[in-house]
Design a protein around this motif. Sequence first.
Motif, PDB file in Angstrom:
ATOM      1  N   ALA A 197     -49.746 -14.997  70.218  1.00 33.46           N
ATOM      2  CA  ALA A 197     -48.567 -14.271  69.046  1.00 33.46           C
ATOM      3  C   ALA A 197     -49.659 -13.209  69.133  1.00 33.46           C
ATOM      4  O   ALA A 197     -48.595 -12.136  67.872  1.00 33.46           O
ATOM      5  CB  ALA A 197     -48.703 -14.838  68.297  1.00 33.46           C
ATOM      6  N   ARG A 198     -50.722 -12.518  69.072  1.00 32.41           N
ATOM      7  CA  ARG A 198     -51.319 -11.283  68.156  1.00 32.41           C
ATOM      8  C   ARG A 198     -51.416 -11.228  67.021  1.00 32.41           C
ATOM      9  O   ARG A 198     -51.098 -10.177  66.868  1.00 32.41           O
ATOM     10  CB  ARG A 198     -50.762 -10.185  69.152  1.00 32.41           C
ATOM     11  N   ASP A 199     -51.559 -11.970  66.144  1.00 28.63           N
ATOM     12  CA  ASP A 199     -51.795 -12.217  64.442  1.00 28.63           C
ATOM     13  C   ASP A 199     -52.403 -12.077  64.505  1.00 28.63           C
ATOM     14  O   ASP A 199     -53.489 -12.571  64.303  1.00 28.63           O
ATOM     15  CB  ASP A 199     -50.913 -13.574  64.404  1.00 28.63           C
ATOM     16  N   THR A 200     -53.340 -10.571  64.070  1.00 33.49           N
ATOM     17  CA  THR A 200     -54.601 -11.078  63.511  1.00 33.49           C
ATOM     18  C   THR A 200     -54.449 -10.641  61.978  1.00 33.49           C
ATOM     19  O   THR A 200     -55.184  -9.836  61.514  1.00 33.49           O
ATOM     20  CB  THR A 200     -55.086  -9.405  64.306  1.00 33.49           C
ATOM     21  N   GLY A 201     -53.342 -11.481  61.792  1.00 33.64           N
ATOM     22  CA  GLY A 201     -53.477 -11.637  59.877  1.00 33.64           C
ATOM     23  C   GLY A 201     -54.882 -12.340  59.643  1.00 33.64           C
ATOM     24  O   GLY A 201     -55.385 -13.009  60.268  1.00 33.64           O
ATOM     25  N   THR A 202     -54.435 -12.664  57.771  1.00 34.05           N
ATOM     26  CA  THR A 202     -54.794 -14.291  57.899  1.00 34.05           C
ATOM     27  C   THR A 202     -53.858 -14.604  57.120  1.00 34.05           C
ATOM     28  O   THR A 202     -54.927 -15.697  56.611  1.00 34.05           O
ATOM     29  CB  THR A 202     -55.468 -12.929  55.819  1.00 34.05           C
ATOM     30  N   SER A 203     -52.098 -15.030  57.978  1.00 40.44           N
ATOM     31  CA  SER A 203     -52.184 -16.170  57.023  1.00 40.44           C
ATOM     32  C   SER A 203     -53.004 -16.741  58.021  1.00 40.44           C
ATOM     33  O   SER A 203     -52.761 -18.146  57.478  1.00 40.44           O
ATOM     34  CB  SER A 203     -50.825 -15.520  57.103  1.00 40.44           C
ATOM     35  N   TRP A 204     -52.679 -16.721  59.781  1.00 40.13           N
ATOM     36  CA  TRP A 204     -52.750 -18.199  59.660  1.00 40.13           C
ATOM     37  C   TRP A 204     -54.128 -18.814  59.790  1.00 40.13           C
ATOM     38  O   TRP A 204     -54.406 -19.904  59.672  1.00 40.13           O
ATOM     39  CB  TRP A 204     -53.175 -17.985  61.632  1.00 40.13           C
ATOM     40  N   LEU A 205     -55.059 -17.637  59.273  1.00 40.57           N
ATOM     41  CA  LEU A 205     -56.395 -18.323  58.575  1.00 40.57           C
ATOM     42  C   LEU A 205     -56.747 -19.047  57.836  1.00 40.57           C
ATOM     43  O   LEU A 205     -57.539 -20.002  57.783  1.00 40.57           O
ATOM     44  CB  LEU A 205     -57.208 -17.235  58.365  1.00 40.57           C
ATOM     45  N   LYS A 206     -55.394 -19.016  56.975  1.00 35.29           N
ATOM     46  CA  LYS A 206     -55.447 -20.062  55.331  1.00 35.29           C
ATOM     47  C   LYS A 206     -55.044 -21.066  55.681  1.00 35.29           C
ATOM     48  O   LYS A 206     -55.986 -22.351  55.659  1.00 35.29           O
ATOM     49  CB  LYS A 206     -55.162 -19.618  54.675  1.00 35.29           C
ATOM     50  N   ALA A 207     -54.793 -21.283  57.220  1.00 34.34           N
ATOM     51  CA  ALA A 207     -54.000 -22.536  57.746  1.00 34.34           C
ATOM     52  C   ALA A 207     -55.395 -23.414  58.264  1.00 34.34           C
ATOM     53  O   ALA A 207     -55.478 -24.833  57.747  1.00 34.34           O
ATOM     54  CB  ALA A 207     -53.162 -23.059  58.905  1.00 34.34           C
ATOM     55  N   VAL A 208     -55.355 -22.802  58.997  1.00 35.41           N
ATOM     56  CA  VAL A 208     -56.896 -22.697  59.643  1.00 35.41           C
ATOM     57  C   VAL A 208     -58.451 -23.757  59.318  1.00 35.41           C
ATOM     58  O   VAL A 208     -58.544 -24.689  59.198  1.00 35.41           O
ATOM     59  CB  VAL A 208     -57.161 -22.231  60.823  1.00 35.41           C
ATOM     60  N   ARG A 209     -58.115 -23.046  57.818  1.00 37.88           N
ATOM     61  CA  ARG A 209     -59.979 -23.042  56.943  1.00 37.88           C
ATOM     62  C   ARG A 209     -59.106 -24.310  56.810  1.00 37.88           C
ATOM     63  O   ARG A 209     -60.222 -25.394  56.719  1.00 37.88           O
ATOM     64  CB  ARG A 209     -59.983 -22.288  55.920  1.00 37.88           C
TER      65      ARG A 209
END
Length: 877
Positions: A197-209
Amino acid sequence: MHFIGASALSLALGVCIATIVLGILAGRSGVRRYAELARLGVYVQFGLVAIATAALLHSFVNADFAIKYVAGRSDSRMPLHYILSAFYGGQEGSLLLWTFVTAGLGSLAAHVNRDNMPRVMPWYAAVLSATLLGWFCILNFVTPPFETWFIASIPGDGEGLNPLLQTPLMVIHPPCLLSGFASAAVPFSFGIAALAARDTGTSWLKAVRSWTLVCWILLSIGNLLGGMWAYRELGWGGYWAWDAVENAALIPWFIATAFLHSIIIQEQRGMLKRWNVVLVSLLYLLTLVGTWMTRSGFIDSVHTFAESDIGHYFLAFLIFMTSISVCTLILRWKDFGSEREFESPASREAMFLANNWILIGMAAVVLFGTLYPNLAEMVFDLAITFGAPWFERLTIPLGLILLATMALGTILPWRRANLRSFKRHAIPASLATLILAPGIAALWWFTRGHKLGATPSAGGLALSVIAWVLIVLNGAILVQEFAGGIRARRAGTDRGVFSALMLLFRKHRRRYGGFVTHIGVLMIFFAFVGNAFKVEDDITLSVGDSAAIADFTVTFESIETKTESTHVATLAEMTLYRDGERVDSLRPARFDYNNYDRMPPGTAGDPMKVTSEIYIRSTPLEDFYVTMINYSSDRDAAAFKIEVFPFTPWLWMGGFVLILGTIICLWPEEDPVSAEYRRRRMHDLARIGGVVLCLFGLGLVALLPGTAAAQADPFDGMGVQEILAADVPLTSAQSRNAERAFNMVMTTCEGCAGKTLTLASPGCVPANMDKQRIRYFASLGMSTDEILDLFVEERGESAVAIPQKTGLRRVSMILPVVIVILGLFAALFAFRSSLRRTGVEAQPAIAGASSGAADSLAGTVDDELLAELRDEIAMGS
């Protein structure tokens, strides 16, 4: 029920394929209807897998032996909790459990994030379904769990669960470990979806963590319980043998640990985005590698699925998922560049990067040591074996370096440190270490240690001293961090110490939860240090005899036999004395699980169904460990293995603290901006807890080369029992030579494959016969090297745990070290290039002199927590 279960799995395969297509269409077109259907597809897959899982559980509970898998893993004599645990005791059930957990946690993650990341979630549904596709294909076409017999051949009873698995620990350990493997698909799906999705933000990062923490805690529990099971059930007196299955579970744990540290750098500094996606992909792919290793027959192990013929299907699935990961990374590589560069090697991010590399290096060493012997045999026709000494020789130094980076990563600030701030943090902890480390060690030695009579090797003693100093240093630093935070919270208020501590955890759960986790790690390392001081002895006693070990005396009182519903128990009654005073009663036992009623008269039982039940007397400082190896037919004598393990209880206590710290990290932090949002989503958290409780409830309900002169076989013509009962007197020096040889010679027993004689089961006849031969050779005055040469001459290079350093065998020691060193140089080169790009000169680790502005900036960064706390206090928090 087999028709319902098989139909549910078939439908799940069709829904899986449809969800992949819908997710890709939604991700490319942005059509909301497709996205909703893709999310619904994830839910439906879980529902269908849940139906299949319930159908198989129903078949086990109702003894439906028309299903081959049920007949092969259960029998009517087993209690209910072991019948339920037999569900995942074999290949088909474990794969179904894996699929159930992946689908369940994946659908839960989709539900929790249904209103977030609209560009990422359709791709997430597609990638998650792709991870499930391989399992559905295998369960439907390769190893169907609902395969039935012909009507005429339905057995009247089942074969039963492996006796070694009939223990409460193994009721919980396999589902935790399998759930840890399965949950790795969730962060992997988020990572690949963010790339797509070319999402370079941090929202997905919180879910991954969050989901990586779930994966990490499940793997941690699984590994700890597996070690506890080995320690309490197998009887060889250890908790880790570097078995292939153990290694397969440990490698992803290393990667998950590295990712959880690396992701902090991306959150704080916007760096290492590409590296984090690589790590989250490796986490999942290495779970597939471990699954392939243990289910393909490629690795011999007592608890691999050696009878499996599905290895090539797993290999194909691994290649498929690797291709998806690599292609997506290549296509989106430029979109995930770092926002900032490294500014100094004396910084927290630099230490986290070093921590990453050490963990990756340890994973690489373990993977190499597990695979290389088989690859060398296939490619070079070279028979070699890597035993526990080989792994320990490489991983222990890396573990010590890891302790050092853990200390530096705690006291160094982000961006860069100056000499003033470094001194303020390092000097008090170092002084405390200089006082406490030798003081506590001397106190233990003079009050307890010297009484044990342990004689560790010089190398082992040196490594233990280094580890102990690093443990105390890390502990002092953590105490200092907690004390500083408490002082800041109490400043200008009337809060007490406990209230301030609780406020720290409430306001900064991730930071201080991480510190609690580090305390657990230090406790585990403390238990490792105790291994250098263990004492052990093999003794044979007649009823009424006594034997001494360390400052203990054991008296053998009697043997009794009890018949239970599932086994016949033979128990030894022993009394333990210390300094002449009675301290405990010991009851080691042997359990025979053979069902002689179903066997022809006079038929010998299966020796693999006879287990040793260890008795452990545990105190905070040590374990007293007794195993009954064998007993005479007239019950008037028995052979025992007795060991004393200093500090081993700290391993299990450290595991509990480590898990507690992880739970603290997982708990949402107090955030006033999103408090109302969290309150509205409490039902999601309740569902998370419900799934976790269901998973645990399932388990709880289940409750160097040379040629030596050939020696004649000293026991030629003697029977097995005569050989094992023979008394071979040894001096202290000869006994040490024999023990070192035990630790290097590999057993020939198929049931103990991959283990040295030291780690083999106490009742293993081939291992005990080899031990007797070694004792005889040692009694002749032969050195350890000469004994090893005899075994190499007799059986080849695979007879010893560390191959001889000749020819291609040198690769076994050199290649892993070269890989780690080359990787370190590559990391240093990249780090130096980063410094040049930012225009920062690569300075020594701590700059002694700097400009006033730089000094002020470094001081501000160094005191980031105190500054944050002061701001909160000023605002009246």
